[in-house]
Motif scaffolding. Sequence first.
Motif, PDB file in Angstrom:
ATOM      1  N   PHE A 153       0.854  -1.182   0.000  1.00 45.42           N
ATOM      2  CA  PHE A 153       0.000   0.000   0.000  1.00 45.42           C
ATOM      3  C   PHE A 153       0.896   1.240   0.000  1.00 45.42           C
ATOM      4  O   PHE A 153       2.042   1.190   0.453  1.00 45.42           O
ATOM      5  N   PHE A 154       0.354   2.380  -0.487  1.00 42.39           N
ATOM      6  CA  PHE A 154       1.182   3.549  -0.734  1.00 42.39           C
ATOM      7  C   PHE A 154       0.584   4.786  -0.069  1.00 42.39           C
ATOM      8  O   PHE A 154      -0.634   4.964  -0.030  1.00 42.39           O
ATOM      9  N   LEU A 155       1.464   5.631   0.421  1.00 42.58           N
ATOM     10  CA  LEU A 155       1.060   6.917   0.990  1.00 42.58           C
ATOM     11  C   LEU A 155       2.014   7.982   0.466  1.00 42.58           C
ATOM     12  O   LEU A 155       3.223   7.902   0.663  1.00 42.58           O
ATOM     13  N   ILE A 156       1.450   9.001  -0.215  1.00 41.32           N
ATOM     14  CA  ILE A 156       2.254  10.103  -0.735  1.00 41.32           C
ATOM     15  C   ILE A 156       2.169  11.268   0.247  1.00 41.32           C
ATOM     16  O   ILE A 156       1.092  11.600   0.742  1.00 41.32           O
ATOM     17  N   PHE A 157       3.304  11.916   0.519  1.00 39.10           N
ATOM     18  CA  PHE A 157       3.309  13.029   1.478  1.00 39.10           C
ATOM     19  C   PHE A 157       4.476  13.956   1.163  1.00 39.10           C
ATOM     20  O   PHE A 157       5.440  13.594   0.479  1.00 39.10           O
ATOM     21  N   ASN A 158       4.353  15.190   1.666  1.00 35.26           N
ATOM     22  CA  ASN A 158       5.421  16.182   1.528  1.00 35.26           C
ATOM     23  C   ASN A 158       6.284  16.166   2.788  1.00 35.26           C
ATOM     24  O   ASN A 158       5.777  16.293   3.906  1.00 35.26           O
TER      25      ASN A 158
END
Length: 309
Positions: free
Chosen positions: A267-272
């Motif tokens: 599973f993937f989580l995109i963040f700054n």
Amino acid sequence: MAIQRMLGEMAQMPAEPVDSNGKPVTDPEALLNIAKIHTVKDRLDNIETFDWFSVFDKRYGGPNWIFKEGVTPNPTIQEHRHLGPSSGTPGMPEKIVLTEEVQGKLPKGNVDLSKTNKGLTGSDIFVDSKSPSKISEAINDKISETTGGTIQQNATLEVLGKTNTRWTREFDSTDASTSGNTSVQDSNTLLNRAIESGATNASDLLNVDLTGMYHGRYVSIVRLSSSSRSNTPVVEITASNSSTNAVINKVTLNGSDFDVANKYQSFFLIFNHDGKTKLRVRKLNTTSSIKVRFDYTIVEPVHPAVFDR
């Protein structure tokens, strides 16, 4: 007559007469010639005034040695040598056997550690009994932790452990939290082990700070499995500011988001990331028994790809 009894019939003769070449004189006529020019006084003066001290000094001690009866330790021997009979010098004792006749460790000050051809350096010592390489060769072939280095084009670099750089992070089951969780054997994971949550209680599977990384946009890849495909929330992946705890981005996974129960899925989580990011993978409270297993997480710069969410 008394003198003759002590010193011989020819009392004026030296004890062991020698010629100009230092060879013993044995010819009777030569001995008579010596007797004509020597006196008993000469012989006594020779005994009394000869520097016997210097002779015995070489045999029994150093330049300041004075014999004292009953004093220990015994006097040293100034010219004593262990050369053995093979040296050709009569009376020389055998060479010292270090394993039997010497004790104590040689201090560092007695070893030549100078950077010369005579000094002991890493070029003289092998790495171990099975290695053909000297220490200097092995170290010179390594990449320095402080100055870096170059891996040659034909070299193969194998890294079986984690690699953390300024743009990547790797976390496996050894980095996971065991509080409320259990480490279990699992042949379907990277390390053949996984961190398994409890059946109903919430717990952090992973809770780490991302520090020392370039600022920018990242993706976290999390590999998990769920024992149930129930249509209820079971896992929450969150990126938050580690100073303010403000949520940067998060994703909540239901049991139904897993394609197959008990089968691992990424599973993937995109963040700054602005230099103060905390990444948390948390198993949520559930009313029914649902166990979640954590394998690993990879954090890397985000790039165009196909994500499942």
